[in-house]
Scaffold this active site. Structure first.
Site, PDB file in Angstrom:
ATOM      1  N   ASN A   6     -22.733  71.488  76.035  1.00 36.71           N
ATOM      2  CA  ASN A   6     -23.642  70.533  75.382  1.00 36.71           C
ATOM      3  C   ASN A   6     -24.569  71.323  74.441  1.00 36.71           C
ATOM      4  O   ASN A   6     -25.275  72.233  74.874  1.00 36.71           O
ATOM      5  CB  ASN A   6     -24.450  69.808  76.466  1.00 36.71           C
ATOM      6  CG  ASN A   6     -25.404  68.786  75.887  1.00 36.71           C
ATOM      7  OD1 ASN A   6     -26.118  69.070  74.938  1.00 36.71           O
ATOM      8  ND2 ASN A   6     -25.437  67.604  76.463  1.00 36.71           N
ATOM      9  N   HIS A   9     -29.538  71.233  72.731  1.00 36.09           N
ATOM     10  CA  HIS A   9     -30.743  72.074  72.665  1.00 36.09           C
ATOM     11  C   HIS A   9     -30.810  72.928  71.403  1.00 36.09           C
ATOM     12  O   HIS A   9     -31.890  73.346  70.996  1.00 36.09           O
ATOM     13  CB  HIS A   9     -30.860  72.948  73.913  1.00 36.09           C
ATOM     14  CG  HIS A   9     -31.226  72.150  75.126  1.00 36.09           C
ATOM     15  ND1 HIS A   9     -32.405  71.458  75.221  1.00 36.09           N
ATOM     16  CD2 HIS A   9     -30.555  71.893  76.260  1.00 36.09           C
ATOM     17  CE1 HIS A   9     -32.451  70.828  76.366  1.00 36.09           C
ATOM     18  NE2 HIS A   9     -31.338  71.065  77.026  1.00 36.09           N
ATOM     19  N   HIS A  42     -25.368  64.390  72.433  1.00 32.89           N
ATOM     20  CA  HIS A  42     -25.946  63.090  72.781  1.00 32.89           C
ATOM     21  C   HIS A  42     -26.697  62.567  71.558  1.00 32.89           C
ATOM     22  O   HIS A  42     -27.721  63.134  71.164  1.00 32.89           O
ATOM     23  CB  HIS A  42     -26.901  63.293  73.965  1.00 32.89           C
ATOM     24  CG  HIS A  42     -27.495  62.026  74.517  1.00 32.89           C
ATOM     25  ND1 HIS A  42     -28.264  62.015  75.652  1.00 32.89           N
ATOM     26  CD2 HIS A  42     -27.436  60.732  74.100  1.00 32.89           C
ATOM     27  CE1 HIS A  42     -28.653  60.768  75.904  1.00 32.89           C
ATOM     28  NE2 HIS A  42     -28.169  59.975  74.973  1.00 32.89           N
ATOM     29  N   ARG A  44     -29.083  60.276  70.544  1.00 32.00           N
ATOM     30  CA  ARG A  44     -30.079  59.378  71.146  1.00 32.00           C
ATOM     31  C   ARG A  44     -30.551  58.352  70.134  1.00 32.00           C
ATOM     32  O   ARG A  44     -30.540  58.602  68.934  1.00 32.00           O
ATOM     33  CB  ARG A  44     -31.280  60.186  71.656  1.00 32.00           C
ATOM     34  CG  ARG A  44     -30.994  60.897  72.958  1.00 32.00           C
ATOM     35  CD  ARG A  44     -32.218  61.665  73.442  1.00 32.00           C
ATOM     36  NE  ARG A  44     -32.044  62.088  74.823  1.00 32.00           N
ATOM     37  CZ  ARG A  44     -32.476  61.411  75.881  1.00 32.00           C
ATOM     38  NH1 ARG A  44     -33.147  60.289  75.730  1.00 32.00           N
ATOM     39  NH2 ARG A  44     -32.256  61.872  77.097  1.00 32.00           N
ATOM     40  N   ARG A  48     -33.843  62.361  68.570  1.00 30.19           N
ATOM     41  CA  ARG A  48     -34.796  63.459  68.758  1.00 30.19           C
ATOM     42  C   ARG A  48     -34.151  64.840  68.611  1.00 30.19           C
ATOM     43  O   ARG A  48     -34.834  65.826  68.406  1.00 30.19           O
ATOM     44  CB  ARG A  48     -35.493  63.340  70.115  1.00 30.19           C
ATOM     45  CG  ARG A  48     -34.613  63.665  71.290  1.00 30.19           C
ATOM     46  CD  ARG A  48     -35.425  63.805  72.555  1.00 30.19           C
ATOM     47  NE  ARG A  48     -35.829  62.518  73.091  1.00 30.19           N
ATOM     48  CZ  ARG A  48     -36.038  62.309  74.388  1.00 30.19           C
ATOM     49  NH1 ARG A  48     -35.916  63.294  75.237  1.00 30.19           N
ATOM     50  NH2 ARG A  48     -36.386  61.130  74.828  1.00 30.19           N
ATOM     51  N   GLU A  69     -22.158  61.641  74.241  1.00 28.04           N
ATOM     52  CA  GLU A  69     -22.992  60.939  75.225  1.00 28.04           C
ATOM     53  C   GLU A  69     -23.768  59.875  74.474  1.00 28.04           C
ATOM     54  O   GLU A  69     -24.331  60.143  73.405  1.00 28.04           O
ATOM     55  CB  GLU A  69     -23.987  61.906  75.870  1.00 28.04           C
ATOM     56  CG  GLU A  69     -23.356  62.868  76.821  1.00 28.04           C
ATOM     57  CD  GLU A  69     -24.395  63.785  77.443  1.00 28.04           C
ATOM     58  OE1 GLU A  69     -25.601  63.501  77.329  1.00 28.04           O
ATOM     59  OE2 GLU A  69     -23.991  64.800  78.009  1.00 28.04           O
ATOM     60  N   THR A 100     -31.699  63.197  80.546  1.00 29.14           N
ATOM     61  CA  THR A 100     -31.153  62.031  81.237  1.00 29.14           C
ATOM     62  C   THR A 100     -31.433  62.161  82.734  1.00 29.14           C
ATOM     63  O   THR A 100     -30.838  62.994  83.406  1.00 29.14           O
ATOM     64  CB  THR A 100     -29.640  61.929  80.964  1.00 29.14           C
ATOM     65  OG1 THR A 100     -29.442  62.099  79.566  1.00 29.14           O
ATOM     66  CG2 THR A 100     -29.098  60.590  81.388  1.00 29.14           C
ATOM     67  N   GLU A 150     -18.536  60.809  85.155  1.00 27.80           N
ATOM     68  CA  GLU A 150     -19.200  62.115  85.205  1.00 27.80           C
ATOM     69  C   GLU A 150     -20.246  62.006  86.301  1.00 27.80           C
ATOM     70  O   GLU A 150     -21.160  61.167  86.218  1.00 27.80           O
ATOM     71  CB  GLU A 150     -19.857  62.470  83.865  1.00 27.80           C
ATOM     72  CG  GLU A 150     -20.530  63.847  83.949  1.00 27.80           C
ATOM     73  CD  GLU A 150     -21.155  64.316  82.643  1.00 27.80           C
ATOM     74  OE1 GLU A 150     -20.682  63.917  81.560  1.00 27.80           O
ATOM     75  OE2 GLU A 150     -22.139  65.082  82.725  1.00 27.80           O
ATOM     76  N   HIS A 190     -25.227  68.247  84.754  1.00 28.68           N
ATOM     77  CA  HIS A 190     -26.677  68.146  84.768  1.00 28.68           C
ATOM     78  C   HIS A 190     -27.263  69.201  85.711  1.00 28.68           C
ATOM     79  O   HIS A 190     -27.051  69.164  86.910  1.00 28.68           O
ATOM     80  CB  HIS A 190     -27.178  66.762  85.182  1.00 28.68           C
ATOM     81  CG  HIS A 190     -28.539  66.494  84.603  1.00 28.68           C
ATOM     82  ND1 HIS A 190     -28.726  65.957  83.355  1.00 28.68           N
ATOM     83  CD2 HIS A 190     -29.766  66.768  85.069  1.00 28.68           C
ATOM     84  CE1 HIS A 190     -30.008  65.876  83.095  1.00 28.68           C
ATOM     85  NE2 HIS A 190     -30.667  66.363  84.114  1.00 28.68           N
TER      86      HIS A 190
HETATM   87  N1  PXP Z   1     -24.098  65.591  81.305  1.00 30.55           N
HETATM   88  C1  PXP Z   1     -24.926  64.627  80.872  1.00 30.55           C
HETATM   89  C2  PXP Z   1     -24.438  63.213  80.909  1.00 30.55           C
HETATM   90  C3  PXP Z   1     -26.204  64.927  80.363  1.00 30.55           C
HETATM   91  O1  PXP Z   1     -27.011  63.937  79.911  1.00 30.55           O
HETATM   92  C4  PXP Z   1     -26.600  66.279  80.299  1.00 30.55           C
HETATM   93  C5  PXP Z   1     -27.943  66.626  79.732  1.00 30.55           C
HETATM   94  O2  PXP Z   1     -27.960  66.404  78.367  1.00 30.55           O
HETATM   95  C6  PXP Z   1     -25.698  67.262  80.751  1.00 30.55           C
HETATM   96  C7  PXP Z   1     -24.472  66.898  81.272  1.00 30.55           C
HETATM   97  C8  PXP Z   1     -26.019  68.719  80.671  1.00 30.55           C
HETATM   98  O3  PXP Z   1     -27.109  69.014  81.487  1.00 30.55           O
HETATM   99  P1  PXP Z   1     -27.783  70.461  81.391  1.00 30.55           P
HETATM  100  O4  PXP Z   1     -28.361  70.556  80.008  1.00 30.55           O
HETATM  101  O5  PXP Z   1     -28.807  70.433  82.461  1.00 30.55           O
HETATM  102  O6  PXP Z   1     -26.695  71.462  81.609  1.00 30.55           O
END
Ligand code: PXP
Length: 236
Positions: A6, A9, A42, A44, A48, A69, A100, A150, A190
């Protein structure tokens, strides 16, 4: 077990200055070169971090697979249909949250979720539902027509004691087994990181993990030494 990264960030860091750098599209490319099996972002509602331009370019350039996402809102569903990522993961979205924070309540929103799943699938997009590891939500995901779930691993990742850690891991294991038994694909994510992934790897029914924060944070730290040395070489 496969790994999708992901890259939200990276976009968050870009937004901190409001410019073009760092570009999450470049980050996606580097993740793929390093061997990642897929890229997750994602979009949003408040944009953001990831924005519409990022999504468009990611769709054009990602060579592995793109997992979008998204909230099940009309605007974002229309964008997903126009973009056609390989996978759409429906997540709950609250504007005030930092990330999330909980799974989607599929059971409590069956009509809405089923409708969105069916629209996305009609356009050739596979659909995953981000849910807590609960029997009723897994069964509801199956009923809603999802291809994959997921599992939200936040409770496992945030466990404070060894006993809680073990219990949460067992819950994820049982949930993933149940989902596989129903014919659903099973992803998880997550809060997974370089430490808690070690016991997590024993879960045979999890096909893929989606990890963002831990990898981007690690990238900062393993890259800092070289970055400073390169700047020093210029300064001196
Ligand atoms: N899966 C989903 C559905 C999420 O919303 C997130 C956070 O954006 C992640 C995985 C990844 O989580 P993390 O950034 O804590 O690894």
């Amino acid at each position: 077990m496969k790994l999708s990264i992901n890259i939200d960030h990276v976009a968050t860091l870009r937004q901190a200055r409001g410019g073009n750098e760092p570009d999450p599209v470049t980050a996606a490319h580097l993740c793929e070169l390093a061997g990642a099996d897929g890229i997750v972002c994602h979009l949003r509602e408040d944009r953001r971090h990831i924005n519409d331009r990022d999504l468009r370019l990611l769709k054009e350039t990602v060579k592995t697979k793109l997992d979008l996402e998204m909230a099940a809102t009309d605007e974002i569903v229309a964008i997903a249909i126009a973009t056609r990522p390989e996978l759409a993961t429906l997540v709950p979205e609250r504007r005030q949250e930092l990330t999330t924070e909980g799974g989607l309540d599929v059971r409590g929103n069956m009509e809405r979720v089923r409708g969105v799943v069916s629209r996305l699938k009609d356009h050739g997009i596979r659909v995953s539902l981000f849910i807590d590891p609960l029997r009723e939500q897994i069964e509801a995901a199956k009923q809603a027509g999802a291809d994959t779930i997921e599992i939200h691993t936040g409770a496992f990742a945030n466990a404070r004691t060894e006993e809680e850690h073990r219990t949460r891991l067992d819950t994820v294991r049982e949930s993933s087994r149940l989902a596989r038994g129903l014919g659903l694909g099973v992803n998880a994510g997550h809060g997974l990181n370089y430490l808690n992934l070690i016991p997590f790897r024993t879960l045979a029914d999890i096909e893929e993990v989606s990890i963002g924060h831990a990898v981007i944070v690690r990238a900062l730290f393993v890259g800092l030494d070289r970055a400073v040395k390169e700047m020093l070489a210029l300064v001196r």
